[in-house]
Design a protein around this motif. Structure first.
Motif, PDB file in Angstrom:
ATOM      1  N   UNK A   1      29.468  49.473   7.650  1.00  0.00           N
ATOM      2  CA  UNK A   1      28.469  48.432   7.401  1.00  0.00           C
ATOM      3  C   UNK A   1      28.990  47.360   6.457  1.00  0.00           C
ATOM      4  N   UNK A   2      28.137  46.891   5.564  1.00  0.00           N
ATOM      5  CA  UNK A   2      28.468  45.778   4.663  1.00  0.00           C
ATOM      6  C   UNK A   2      29.660  46.044   3.770  1.00  0.00           C
TER       7      UNK A   2
ATOM      8  N   UNK B   1      32.896  44.363   4.318  1.00  0.00           N
ATOM      9  CA  UNK B   1      33.000  42.912   4.125  1.00  0.00           C
ATOM     10  C   UNK B   1      32.886  42.495   2.669  1.00  0.00           C
TER      11      UNK B   1
ATOM     12  N   UNK C   1      28.731  39.283  13.159  1.00  0.00           N
ATOM     13  CA  UNK C   1      30.165  39.482  12.893  1.00  0.00           C
ATOM     14  C   UNK C   1      30.831  40.111  14.113  1.00  0.00           C
ATOM     15  N   UNK C   2      30.181  41.148  14.656  1.00  0.00           N
ATOM     16  CA  UNK C   2      30.719  41.828  15.852  1.00  0.00           C
ATOM     17  C   UNK C   2      30.882  40.833  16.998  1.00  0.00           C
TER      18      UNK C   2
ATOM     19  N   UNK D   1      39.084  45.788  19.696  1.00  0.00           N
ATOM     20  CA  UNK D   1      37.633  45.551  19.718  1.00  0.00           C
ATOM     21  C   UNK D   1      36.861  46.825  19.386  1.00  0.00           C
TER      22      UNK D   1
ATOM     23  N   UNK E   1      33.703  38.382  16.438  1.00  0.00           N
ATOM     24  CA  UNK E   1      35.026  39.004  16.614  1.00  0.00           C
ATOM     25  C   UNK E   1      35.362  39.175  18.085  1.00  0.00           C
ATOM     26  N   UNK E   2      34.389  39.620  18.857  1.00  0.00           N
ATOM     27  CA  UNK E   2      34.645  39.785  20.293  1.00  0.00           C
ATOM     28  C   UNK E   2      34.939  38.432  20.943  1.00  0.00           C
TER      29      UNK E   2
ATOM     30  N   UNK F   1      25.785  41.799  10.447  1.00  0.00           N
ATOM     31  CA  UNK F   1      26.806  42.638  11.080  1.00  0.00           C
ATOM     32  C   UNK F   1      26.892  42.412  12.594  1.00  0.00           C
TER      33      UNK F   1
ATOM     34  N   UNK G   1      32.563  48.622  11.788  1.00  0.00           N
ATOM     35  CA  UNK G   1      31.302  47.987  11.381  1.00  0.00           C
ATOM     36  C   UNK G   1      30.165  49.011  11.414  1.00  0.00           C
TER      37      UNK G   1
ATOM     38  N   UNK H   1      37.176  47.811  15.759  1.00  0.00           N
ATOM     39  CA  UNK H   1      36.389  46.940  14.877  1.00  0.00           C
ATOM     40  C   UNK H   1      34.902  47.296  14.923  1.00  0.00           C
ATOM     41  N   UNK H   2      34.405  47.557  16.121  1.00  0.00           N
ATOM     42  CA  UNK H   2      32.990  47.927  16.235  1.00  0.00           C
ATOM     43  C   UNK H   2      32.728  49.260  15.534  1.00  0.00           C
TER      44      UNK H   2
ATOM     45  N   UNK I   1      25.323  39.751   5.031  1.00  0.00           N
ATOM     46  CA  UNK I   1      26.350  39.960   6.062  1.00  0.00           C
ATOM     47  C   UNK I   1      25.661  40.321   7.378  1.00  0.00           C
TER      48      UNK I   1
END
Lengths: 398, 398
Positions: free
Chosen positions: B61-62, B65, A49-50, B50, A53-54, A46, B57, B53-54, A44
């Protein structure tokens, strides 16, 4: 209140997943777990992914958080269409590949209808089939194509002789869960021939297909007969399971039933997650990341195979998968992997007993091992540990 | 291939949502749409999404997901538990509130079983009930509590006399979809009394409860009788529908069936989305944003009510909801909102015909209007437009 009086007939055929119940019982990070079908968290990215998403939020704004189309968002279906060469109108997005299995069963199987599958087969599929009170009939895998065909012909002939309705055959042709085995092209063609001859559909479950570490890609069953195959795909192993996204390729007449069913199941798949999946693929990140995952998993598979060869006691054999997440161990007949499970867990190692994947409860001398989830170091420790425990147990059985 | 031979009995009771089909037919942004039950995109704070979400994460972390627990991730269940004062073990997260309706129906209703509901009722629920071939029996709402009780007693008495099994009563007590009406405390208590007397459950669907613009909060039916109520909640209207997340509060014996069913439906709800929802609530952002949404929707409701009063022709009446997303129009008996729909759409305005929400196909002189989705300006234009069209149509009918 006595609730049992109110439960539907179906509920009496529900059975709980022993795999999912293992996860409730133990902390996977505290033991050597060969039990789950989890991808490695190393796969994954990360930061990517961030960033994805943005980008999605900047590009789509509020649309990414609204209700979406029941078939799935157009952008995702278009990316899948160009990736796999399937027309957009033959693609339905699902809220996980497990939902794909469930909704296919829902639209096809009445109580007492027959669903054919390989034996062993995927536990989550067996749960779904039985929850609709379908009669699941397993056919053990024969290595010789002639014997393979005959095994199915015999079972099918008997069922038809009894006046039974066979609705579909469920199959994971690539790196099967749990066996790790792959069907040859000839075997795939035999299944298509049988489906045409006897008038049933094939549900091809294909979550591991892109995780091939050796050997050559074979055509999907879908590509051989798109009019009679429902092909199920998943983002869980090539992207991340936490998004719960999969897809179905199928004939429009069948997809239409699935579409209407999905309206009442959950209206639409998770919208934001779909845009993220589309963007992750479309930007090329998915393919770059997949190449890394394949290298990582190949090295884990190779490590496990080499450790099994080095440490396992005599009398234990195993499959050599060309891809996927699992291999399958067979111990001598007297061994009981269900009874042995507590010993293993007490010593810090988990697996799934092979009989859980069987339609007939057989195969108690088998077990499924996952090689994707743990680090190389833990795989090494875990296999040495498991081999030692098996050596002790088998010496007692002699 | 003739697929119809292979479809399950259930599929012949599927019916497609006229609302979802409207969305396939027109671009919602190109017309004045009072049709959907969409929240306003103004209520999605994209920068906060946003940031949340950050944070998720960075914190998880993983894990964010991976596959997650079938009941839902612990962090989300804990935040809901403290928000609503319900023990964690009585909370099941669902992949949308629609899934909550569907899974309750699945574990409770066999073909021919009776499900009671108000008439009109939520279309997506009627779709789900009928897809399991349940017999949906609607009871029109009576304003007087005594008449309310008698209406239900009469229907129930008749059904029991016929030897029918009533499995549950489905109800949206707060700002009902489609009517906008709210049940009084006395009416809620009457429903609990009836459920206890006749031994059925209540499925309380509560997606709009926190969107109250006037009047006083009333207790949930769940709070009056948690042993016989399944309470369905949703993030779609207080956070964002694109995450497809909801929850069920229920008795552990019933939740256990739902848990096992959910394993085979889709294994677990979307994991990343759950962490985002938990973080959005726990950080206080949800409540701050909800306060803004309530102010926004109150002003839209007030605007629509004032425009209706100003522009609608004689003979049209409407409900005055204290919250939620909808109000309900009633035209003179001769008016047919199904037949009128094409005229309205051709002129750039969409609604949902009231008869689609009825269990008996009646109420063709009614329509549902949504006031949350469009801007104030478009609400103004749309209502003036619709009022003009209705005036012309009603003058022809005289």
């Amino acid at each position: 209140m006595d609730y049992s009086r109110l439960f539907s007939e179906d509920t009496y055929s529900f059975f709980r997943s022993p795999v999912r119940d293992i996860f409730k019982r133990v902390d996977l990070n505290a033991i050597h777990s060969f039990a789950g079908g989890y991808p490695s968290a190393e796969t994954f990215p990360l930061d990517q992914f961030k960033a994805t998403m943005c980008e999605v939020i900047d590009r789509y704004g509020g649309k990414a958080f609204q209700y979406g189309a029941t078939q799935g968002v157009t952008e995702l279906r278009e990316v899948l269409s160009s990736r796999y060469g399937v027309p957009v109108e033959r693609i339905q997005i699902t809220s996980s590949s497990q939902q794909g299995i469930d909704v296919c069963t829902r639209i096809l199987a009445d109580p007492g209808d027959v669903i054919l599958t390989s034996d062993p087969s995927y536990l989550g599929a067996l749960q779904s089939f039985r929850s609709y009170r379908a009669d699941v009939t397993g056919v053990p895998h024969e290595d010789d194509p002639q014997a393979f065909r005959e095994a199915y012909e015999t079972v099918i002939g008997k069922l038809i002789g009894q006046g039974r309705k066979i609705k579909f055959l469920y199959m994971i042709p690539d790196f099967q869960n749990p066996s790790g085995e792959t069907l040859s092209l000839e075997e795939r063609q035999i299944l298509v021939d049988l489906a045409r001859k006897y008038g049933f559909l094939i549900v091809e479950d294909s979550p591991y297909r892109e995780l091939r570490y050796s050997g050559e890609h074979l055509p999907t069953i879908w590509s051989l007969a798109p009019d009679i195959v429902l092909h199920l795909g998943s983002f869980s192993k090539i992207f991340a399971p936490g998004f719960r996204l999969g897809w179905i390729f199928g004939h429009p007449d069948v997809l239409d039933k699935i579409y209407v069913c999905k309206q009442s199941l959950d209206l639409c798949p998770p919208v934001f997650d779909q845009y993220v999946a589309a963007e992750f693929m479309d930007s090329g990140r998915l393919d770059r990341n997949l190449a890394h995952s394949i290298d990582l998993y190949r090295s884990k598979r190779d490590l496990m195979l080499s450790l099994l060869g080095e440490y396992m006691p005599e009398g234990v054999s195993w499959t050599r998968p060309e891809g996927g997440l699992f291999l399958f161990l067979t111990m001598p007949e007297q061994f009981d992997s269900v009874a042995f499970y507590d010993t293993a867990l007490d010593n810090g190692v988990a697996y799934v007993a092979g009989s859980f994947f069987r339609t007939d409860g057989g195969g108690r001398n088998t077990m499924r091992l996952n090689f994707s989830f743990m680090s190389h170091e833990r795989i090494r420790e875990g296999i040495i540990l498991l081999a030692g425990l098996l050596r002790d147990e088998l010496s007692k059985l002699k």
